[in-house]
Design an enzyme around this catalytic site. Sequence first.
Site, PDB file in Angstrom:
ATOM      1  N   ASP A   1      48.985  -6.858 -67.675  1.00 22.04           N
ATOM      2  CA  ASP A   1      49.609  -6.239 -66.677  1.00 22.04           C
ATOM      3  C   ASP A   1      49.729  -4.560 -66.981  1.00 22.04           C
ATOM      4  O   ASP A   1      49.555  -3.824 -67.360  1.00 22.04           O
ATOM      5  CB  ASP A   1      51.626  -5.864 -66.466  1.00 22.04           C
ATOM      6  CG  ASP A   1      51.989  -5.351 -65.253  1.00 22.04           C
ATOM      7  OD1 ASP A   1      50.988  -5.175 -64.509  1.00 22.04           O
ATOM      8  OD2 ASP A   1      53.092  -4.620 -65.576  1.00 22.04           O
TER       9      ASP A   1
ATOM     10  N   GLN B   1      56.899 -11.419 -66.617  1.00 24.14           N
ATOM     11  CA  GLN B   1      57.202 -10.287 -67.441  1.00 24.14           C
ATOM     12  C   GLN B   1      59.417 -10.224 -66.738  1.00 24.14           C
ATOM     13  O   GLN B   1      59.092  -9.990 -66.043  1.00 24.14           O
ATOM     14  CB  GLN B   1      57.139  -8.999 -66.722  1.00 24.14           C
ATOM     15  CG  GLN B   1      55.393  -8.622 -67.065  1.00 24.14           C
ATOM     16  CD  GLN B   1      54.860  -7.392 -66.287  1.00 24.14           C
ATOM     17  OE1 GLN B   1      54.899  -7.822 -64.889  1.00 24.14           O
ATOM     18  NE2 GLN B   1      54.481  -6.349 -66.286  1.00 24.14           N
TER      19      GLN B   1
ATOM     20  N   ASP C   1      59.200   3.558 -68.985  1.00 26.61           N
ATOM     21  CA  ASP C   1      58.410   2.493 -67.417  1.00 26.61           C
ATOM     22  C   ASP C   1      59.907   1.899 -66.689  1.00 26.61           C
ATOM     23  O   ASP C   1      60.766   1.402 -67.270  1.00 26.61           O
ATOM     24  CB  ASP C   1      57.502   1.761 -67.938  1.00 26.61           C
ATOM     25  CG  ASP C   1      57.549   1.112 -66.947  1.00 26.61           C
ATOM     26  OD1 ASP C   1      56.316   1.171 -66.267  1.00 26.61           O
ATOM     27  OD2 ASP C   1      57.258  -0.013 -67.076  1.00 26.61           O
TER      28      ASP C   1
ATOM     29  N   GLU D   1      60.237   7.037 -65.154  1.00 32.04           N
ATOM     30  CA  GLU D   1      58.808   7.063 -64.657  1.00 32.04           C
ATOM     31  C   GLU D   1      59.679   5.585 -62.949  1.00 32.04           C
ATOM     32  O   GLU D   1      60.248   5.102 -63.291  1.00 32.04           O
ATOM     33  CB  GLU D   1      58.095   5.655 -65.275  1.00 32.04           C
ATOM     34  CG  GLU D   1      56.584   4.979 -64.120  1.00 32.04           C
ATOM     35  CD  GLU D   1      56.421   4.038 -63.360  1.00 32.04           C
ATOM     36  OE1 GLU D   1      56.157   3.717 -62.523  1.00 32.04           O
ATOM     37  OE2 GLU D   1      57.840   2.974 -63.994  1.00 32.04           O
TER      38      GLU D   1
ATOM     39  N   HIS E   1      47.681   5.044 -63.255  1.00 35.69           N
ATOM     40  CA  HIS E   1      46.890   3.663 -63.161  1.00 35.69           C
ATOM     41  C   HIS E   1      47.802   3.234 -62.035  1.00 35.69           C
ATOM     42  O   HIS E   1      46.794   1.955 -62.091  1.00 35.69           O
ATOM     43  CB  HIS E   1      47.595   3.739 -64.419  1.00 35.69           C
ATOM     44  CG  HIS E   1      48.459   3.503 -64.581  1.00 35.69           C
ATOM     45  ND1 HIS E   1      49.947   4.410 -64.587  1.00 35.69           N
ATOM     46  CD2 HIS E   1      49.490   1.864 -64.544  1.00 35.69           C
ATOM     47  CE1 HIS E   1      51.300   3.590 -64.375  1.00 35.69           C
ATOM     48  NE2 HIS E   1      50.763   2.518 -64.724  1.00 35.69           N
TER      49      HIS E   1
ATOM     50  N   ARG F   1      44.261  -2.275 -58.936  1.00 32.85           N
ATOM     51  CA  ARG F   1      44.601  -1.158 -59.034  1.00 32.85           C
ATOM     52  C   ARG F   1      43.038  -1.301 -60.262  1.00 32.85           C
ATOM     53  O   ARG F   1      43.364   0.346 -60.859  1.00 32.85           O
ATOM     54  CB  ARG F   1      46.345  -1.046 -60.449  1.00 32.85           C
ATOM     55  CG  ARG F   1      46.799  -1.354 -59.104  1.00 32.85           C
ATOM     56  CD  ARG F   1      48.662  -0.920 -59.644  1.00 32.85           C
ATOM     57  NE  ARG F   1      49.334  -2.679 -60.571  1.00 32.85           N
ATOM     58  CZ  ARG F   1      49.930  -2.440 -62.129  1.00 32.85           C
ATOM     59  NH1 ARG F   1      51.201  -1.758 -60.995  1.00 32.85           N
ATOM     60  NH2 ARG F   1      50.134  -3.778 -61.760  1.00 32.85           N
TER      61      ARG F   1
HETATM   62  C1  OTU Z   1      55.283   0.505 -63.803  1.00 32.15           C
HETATM   63  O1  OTU Z   1      55.089   0.808 -62.087  1.00 32.15           O
HETATM   64  C2  OTU Z   1      54.360   0.858 -64.303  1.00 32.15           C
HETATM   65  O2  OTU Z   1      53.785   2.042 -64.090  1.00 32.15           O
HETATM   66  C3  OTU Z   1      52.984  -0.281 -63.858  1.00 32.15           C
HETATM   67  O3  OTU Z   1      52.281  -0.173 -64.109  1.00 32.15           O
HETATM   68  C4  OTU Z   1      53.819  -1.567 -64.497  1.00 32.15           C
HETATM   69  O4  OTU Z   1      52.514  -3.300 -63.548  1.00 32.15           O
HETATM   70  C5  OTU Z   1      55.210  -1.578 -63.474  1.00 32.15           C
HETATM   71  O5  OTU Z   1      55.930  -0.496 -63.679  1.00 32.15           O
HETATM   72  C6  OTU Z   1      55.416  -2.951 -64.824  1.00 32.15           C
HETATM   73  O6  OTU Z   1      55.981  -2.622 -65.604  1.00 32.15           O
HETATM   74  O7  OTU Z   1      56.097  -0.906 -59.282  1.00 32.15           O
HETATM   75  O8  OTU Z   1      53.857  -0.748 -58.488  1.00 32.15           O
HETATM   76  O9  OTU Z   1      59.618   2.888 -59.781  1.00 32.15           O
HETATM   77  O10 OTU Z   1      57.131   2.142 -58.895  1.00 32.15           O
HETATM   78  O11 OTU Z   1      57.801   1.164 -61.949  1.00 32.15           O
HETATM   79  C7  OTU Z   1      54.670  -0.397 -59.678  1.00 32.15           C
HETATM   80  C8  OTU Z   1      59.089   2.346 -60.806  1.00 32.15           C
HETATM   81  C9  OTU Z   1      55.742   0.010 -59.791  1.00 32.15           C
HETATM   82  C10 OTU Z   1      57.574   1.763 -60.124  1.00 32.15           C
HETATM   83  C11 OTU Z   1      57.344   1.155 -61.571  1.00 32.15           C
HETATM   84  C12 OTU Z   1      56.169   0.190 -61.164  1.00 32.15           C
END
Ligand code: OTU
Length: 583
Positions: A78, A193, A225, A267, A336, A461
């Site tokens: 991921d 995960q 995150d 995040e 990203h 992505r």
């Molecule tokens: C985050 O995103 C990261 O930015 C992603 O790249 C990861 O895949 C994910 O966590 C798992 O670690 O749902 O579509 O409100 O939007 O945590 C991305 C927060 C995600 C979520 C976000 C998540």
Amino acid sequence: AALAAAAARPQALRELDRRREVDGDWFQDPRTVGYVAYTDRFAGTLRGIRTRLDHLSDLGVRYLHLMPLLRPRDGENDGGYAVADYTAVDPRLGTMDDLESLAGALRERGMSLCVDLVLNHTAAEHPWARGWLAGDPRYAGFYTAYPDREMPDAWEATIPDVFPDRAPGSFSWVPGANGGDGGWVWTTFWDYQWDLDWTCPEVFAAMLGTVFTLAGRGVEVLRMDAAPFLGKRLGTNCQNQPEAHDVLQALHALTRIAAPAVVFKAEAIVAPDDLVGYLGAHDRYRPECELAYHNQLMVMVWSSLATRDARLAAHALRRMTPAPPTTAWATYVRCHDDIGWAVSDVDAAAVGWDGPSHRRFLNDFFAGRFPGSFARGALFQEDPDTGDARISGSAAALCGIDDARARHDPAALDAGVRRLLLAHAVVYGWGGIPLLYMGDELALANDTGYRADPERAADNRWMHRPPMDEAAFARRYDPDTVEGRVFGALTGLAAVRAELPALHASAPVEVPVLDDPAVLGWTRRHPRGGRFVGLVNVSDRPASVDAALVTGLDTVLSSDGPVRTEGGRAHLPPLSWAWLAEP
Ligand code: OTU
């Protein structure tokens, strides 16, 4: 543990702590521009980053977010968000010592290093997960497993899927769990995960250790995150629960003791009403994260470009709870991840639109399926049950640059570049830290390389996570190229921004009601630096606003020269932008 970490803090970082007591608002300062990159895709390794520091300086960068760099699991990971060891750097990128010396080198240049703290889950291969699975009492309670579907079904009744196409549901069957009988383990994201159970005190202690390790190596910003997912309550969507905020506040309080210079960035890519809580705006202010992604601004910029109409953006942004004055938004055009259309139904209705239809339109538009669309994105995680989807695609592709290039259409190319710069003029001028996403300074196109990589092919992505294009990079100083035009404009935004006190993040932002639906305007006022007005025309036709809005202000930077006022109106050419300030 916090006091021990404080006592062990290296001398250079203690000096940084003292400095931050004096310039505690460094992350609110208009001189702060952020840059976000994958270490390998940007520069190969952590050592390689040193060769790019001049590039970062050109762009005015004082904050560098390197995407997940701790040792991930083998195979699919991921993009690094499945960590197998929080104490080691991914060996392909370097070592912890490399990380520490890079942080030092950045600090000497006045740049702060930001690193991800993946705290909602670990990789299934992490020693905590292995220990828990093996019944090691030290890890009892670290994760959640249920013997049958009763509880998973009850939870899933109200939890939306994050990755519905390849990881539906929030639980995965793990044969060895539950003392060997097998069990349904909580896995909000991919099945590899495993969600940590934050009600377990040992989880808190273990992750606090990770915070202190990273802080001790010179990391200054931790990107928390998936912050919304830390607290789970039956009968809810299990996002933004009070427990998630409690965890962040507790981690924050202890980090202030151990490493006072360190700040947190949430995040939390959530609905507009849920965002500001991550900055500590609750019943009263409770210190939580100093920074949070301004997801709403990002979504509204794209929505406005697609509809050529800024009314929804103006309405939604106007009614948002202000960020507490000691915090800052991290503003951005692209990152990203996919773009999820966090458009509230209430906001849509306020401008006479239907929320679900508008979100469907945005997906169609940015996937290039809507007649006349300039965008070349792709749907991400289309959910056949709900019809929901999100959007992948590079900023340039979503702005129309890829399409114009493919069609060899110079007028469309100009419009695409204008959209890209207009979007950056909003996020650089909004207040807070603008985060420039690697490649966007060169208008890098969608990357199709990921399709040939079995570990990435299923996750589109990766189309907007390109490796640095060295040929495009080499053109950055040539104003006759798209790269040079974009790069030059972004360096200009950073340089002018740095001199505008009204862009200090503590100054409140207001969104005036304008009579031309094509224009988004915003105003800022700071006691030290007077008034600032930003204006963008998101449409392909000339637009104008009441000249009173800009009376007494000078154009400090714009796409088309000084803003022309005539007949009581301030005029904005198609797809133009302008920053104005008190002289
Ligand atoms: C985050 O995103 C990261 O930015 C992603 O790249 C990861 O895949 C994910 O966590 C798992 O670690 O749902 O579509 O409100 O939007 O945590 C991305 C927060 C995600 C979520 C976000 C998540």
